[in-house]
Design a protein around this motif. Structure first.
Motif, mmCIF file in Angstrom:
data_model
loop_
_atom_site.group_PDB
_atom_site.id
_atom_site.type_symbol
_atom_site.label_atom_id
_atom_site.label_comp_id
_atom_site.label_asym_id
_atom_site.label_seq_id
_atom_site.Cartn_x
_atom_site.Cartn_y
_atom_site.Cartn_z
ATOM 1 N N UNK A 293 0.826 -1.443 0.061
ATOM 2 C CA UNK A 293 0.162 0.661 -0.176
ATOM 3 C C UNK A 293 0.737 1.251 0.095
ATOM 4 N N UNK A 294 1.859 1.314 1.140
ATOM 5 C CA UNK A 294 2.971 2.492 0.767
ATOM 6 C C UNK A 294 3.522 2.940 -0.632
ATOM 7 N N UNK A 295 3.820 1.525 -0.434
ATOM 8 C CA UNK A 295 4.596 1.362 -2.375
ATOM 9 C C UNK A 295 3.606 2.012 -2.980
ATOM 10 N N UNK A 296 2.552 1.703 -3.088
ATOM 11 C CA UNK A 296 1.165 2.519 -4.174
ATOM 12 C C UNK A 296 1.249 4.148 -3.949
ATOM 13 N N UNK A 297 1.635 4.730 -2.866
ATOM 14 C CA UNK A 297 1.141 5.713 -2.741
ATOM 15 C C UNK A 297 2.534 6.083 -3.680
ATOM 16 N N UNK A 298 3.673 6.152 -3.232
ATOM 17 C CA UNK A 298 4.761 6.834 -4.562
ATOM 18 C C UNK A 298 4.921 6.780 -5.359
ATOM 19 N N UNK A 299 4.125 5.201 -5.876
ATOM 20 C CA UNK A 299 3.271 5.538 -7.432
ATOM 21 C C UNK A 299 2.620 6.620 -7.562
ATOM 22 N N UNK A 300 1.538 6.681 -6.873
ATOM 23 C CA UNK A 300 0.138 7.418 -7.165
ATOM 24 C C UNK A 300 1.002 9.092 -7.131
ATOM 25 N N UNK A 305 2.099 14.095 -9.756
ATOM 26 C CA UNK A 305 3.249 15.742 -10.258
ATOM 27 C C UNK A 305 3.300 15.700 -11.758
ATOM 28 N N UNK A 306 4.141 14.287 -12.373
ATOM 29 C CA UNK A 306 4.479 14.352 -13.689
ATOM 30 C C UNK A 306 3.688 14.053 -14.421
ATOM 31 N N UNK A 307 2.540 13.837 -14.086
ATOM 32 C CA UNK A 307 1.619 13.487 -15.364
ATOM 33 C C UNK A 307 0.192 14.053 -14.754
ATOM 34 N N UNK A 308 0.195 14.952 -14.073
ATOM 35 C CA UNK A 308 -1.462 15.633 -13.941
ATOM 36 C C UNK A 308 -1.517 16.511 -14.995
ATOM 37 N N UNK A 309 -3.178 16.993 -15.818
ATOM 38 C CA UNK A 309 -3.449 17.734 -16.819
ATOM 39 C C UNK A 309 -2.606 18.816 -17.358
ATOM 40 N N UNK A 310 -1.886 19.428 -18.379
ATOM 41 C CA UNK A 310 -0.933 20.582 -18.510
ATOM 42 C C UNK A 310 -1.909 21.953 -17.672
ATOM 43 N N UNK A 311 -3.237 21.926 -17.975
ATOM 44 C CA UNK A 311 -3.939 23.320 -17.510
ATOM 45 C C UNK A 311 -3.814 23.208 -15.830
ATOM 46 N N UNK A 312 -3.803 22.222 -15.105
ATOM 47 C CA UNK A 312 -3.190 22.570 -14.381
ATOM 48 C C UNK A 312 -1.772 23.576 -13.459
ATOM 49 N N UNK A 313 -2.139 24.585 -13.078
ATOM 50 C CA UNK A 313 -1.256 24.960 -12.867
ATOM 51 C C UNK A 313 0.032 24.145 -12.003
ATOM 52 N N UNK A 314 1.803 24.946 -11.503
ATOM 53 C CA UNK A 314 1.986 23.486 -11.190
ATOM 54 C C UNK A 314 2.374 24.515 -9.876
ATOM 55 N N UNK A 359 -4.349 -1.462 -7.897
ATOM 56 C CA UNK A 359 -3.807 -0.500 -7.547
ATOM 57 C C UNK A 359 -2.350 -0.149 -8.216
ATOM 58 N N UNK A 360 -1.201 -0.770 -7.416
ATOM 59 C CA UNK A 360 -0.184 -1.241 -6.763
ATOM 60 C C UNK A 360 0.630 -1.388 -8.932
ATOM 61 N N UNK A 361 -0.187 -2.690 -9.446
ATOM 62 C CA UNK A 361 0.134 -3.673 -10.333
ATOM 63 C C UNK A 361 0.162 -2.106 -11.643
ATOM 64 N N UNK A 362 -1.470 -1.791 -11.774
ATOM 65 C CA UNK A 362 -1.604 -0.419 -12.981
ATOM 66 C C UNK A 362 -0.470 0.785 -12.913
ATOM 67 N N UNK A 363 -0.306 1.553 -11.672
ATOM 68 C CA UNK A 363 0.410 2.661 -11.321
ATOM 69 C C UNK A 363 1.434 1.984 -11.748
ATOM 70 N N UNK A 364 1.778 0.916 -11.585
ATOM 71 C CA UNK A 364 3.647 0.415 -12.109
ATOM 72 C C UNK A 364 3.440 -0.039 -13.565
ATOM 73 N N UNK A 370 5.698 4.914 -19.527
ATOM 74 C CA UNK A 370 6.402 6.310 -19.518
ATOM 75 C C UNK A 370 7.433 7.090 -18.790
ATOM 76 N N UNK A 371 7.821 6.283 -18.735
ATOM 77 C CA UNK A 371 9.202 6.787 -17.686
ATOM 78 C C UNK A 371 10.459 7.293 -18.710
#
Length: 372
Positions: A293-300, A305-314, A359-364, A370-371
């Motif tokens: 669970x903790x590991x999946x939170x890191x993926x999320x 941070x890096x894959x949020x929609x571009x129209x959202x301000x940084x 959750x872990x497998x999909x985010x992984x 995309x990395x």
């Protein structure tokens, strides 16, 4: 180039992530202390105590904190990841990593491994400690509640004490619970006391508790005040019981007070007495799945941070909003899955593990796809 060798990078990322984790831990810890202190202060203010209620409230709040932190730890790691990766992005440190010739996956792998190892340490070391403190908290709270009605589950059966009034009390012992339901008891003995003197004993094959009424079936009654006079009846009723079954059930089925190392022993005792121990099974597997669970939170957090929609301000407040929304969504999806397990719509253990594995497998897959 030598300054960016992998081991130096590992040390740097570990240090920066530890700093982010410390910040988020401190914030959540402070909020939990504050809310716990206010809650306990409200509790003590309703009691006529000679003690310093501020100190008592603070101590009780501290005893409660470790078990609550275990529940909130995935979300602490989520926000720690958001804080860490936002700094990486704001400082444009990915460009420096690229120029060093080192794989950018270090910024994912190191926090992910950190989270997984931390989860394992929580199971092995922190879980027993938090369970002991939760037990002290529960016992202290019950003492100040001045509750004269008690429930104990032991090798000799289920024991209940009902303090009727100042002079009269009853003690009930039952061999086992029927059909996982505390309202139905088998092979019951009831001892009636007046001024601490045993006056009467009632043995029954079965007993049902409905509200404040105890209904016994096929009884044998021994009256000690009448030369051990024995009376046999097909059924018998006792009214005006003060026993709150649901409240007392929670006293010993409270999974927070049981260490992961003691769950097997407690389950054996519960099942011997006819109770399945669903709460302890959930507690066990929630603990076991925690590292994942903790590991999946890191993926999320990295994806936010890096894959949020571009129209959202940084801006960090945007990340906080996305983190809160994601945390709430993950929490309720987990609880919904567990509720399906509790209602036997899916296997209970599967209902705990499946959401975290998915959750872990999909985010992984998404992160590493995309990395590059």
């Amino acid at each position: 180039m030598k300054a960016f060798t992998p081991w130096l990078l590992v040390k740097y990322i570990s240090k920066e992530f530890s700093y982010s984790l410390f910040i988020m831990f401190s914030i959540i810890f402070s909020l939990l202390i504050l809310t716990g202190f206010v809650s306990e202060l409200t509790f003590f203010s309703e009691k006529n105590l000679q003690n310093n209620i501020i100190i008592e409230s603070l101590i009780l709040a501290l005893f409660k904190i470790p078990s609550v932190l275990t529940e909130t730890m995935p979300f602490i790691f989520l926000f720690a990841g958001l804080h860490f990766y936002s700094k990486i992005q704001d400082n444009n440190e990915l460009s420096s990593i690229n120029l060093s010739g080192v794989s950018r996956r270090y910024i994912l792998n190191i926090p992910a491994i950190y989270a997984f190892v931390f989860g394992v340490l929580m199971i092995v070391l922190i879980s027993p400690f938090s369970a002991n403190l939760a037990k002290i908290y529960s016992e202290t709270k019950n003492k100040f509640s001045r509750n004269e009605n008690l429930m104990i589950l032991s090798n000799t059966g289920l024991w209940l004490k009902d303090q009727i009034d100042k002079n009269n009390s009853m003690i009930l012992r039952a061999d086992r619970i029927e059909n996982d339901n505390f309202n139905f008891l088998k092979n019951v003995s009831i001892f009636y006391f007046k001024n601490n003197i045993l006056l009467e004993k009632i043995d029954a094959d079965e007993m049902e508790i409905v509200g404040d009424k105890w209904e016994l079936i096929n009884i044998e009654k021994i009256d000690f005040s009448k030369n051990f006079e024995i009376t046999k009846l097909p059924n018998y009723q006792i009214y005006n019981s003060n026993i709150d079954i649901e409240k007392l059930k929670n006293i010993f089925s409270n999974s927070e007070t049981v260490s992961i190392w003691d769950i097997k022993q407690n389950l054996e005792l519960l099942r011997k007495r006819g109770y399945y121990g669903q709460e302890l099974i959930i507690k066990l597997h929630k603990d076991l799945v925690l590292p994942l669970f903790l590991l999946s939170m890191i993926y999320i957090s990295l994806l936010i941070v890096f894959k949020k929609p571009k129209f959202l301000a940084n801006r960090f407040y945007i990340l906080v909003f996305l983190g809160i929304f994601t945390g709430i969504l993950v929490y309720y999806l987990n609880e919904f899955s567990i509720s399906l397990g509790k209602s036997n719509k899916v296997p209970l253990i599967l209902s705990i593990w499946l959401p975290i594995i998915m959750l872990t497998s999909s985010t992984f897959v998404f992160v590493f796809d995309k990395n590059e």
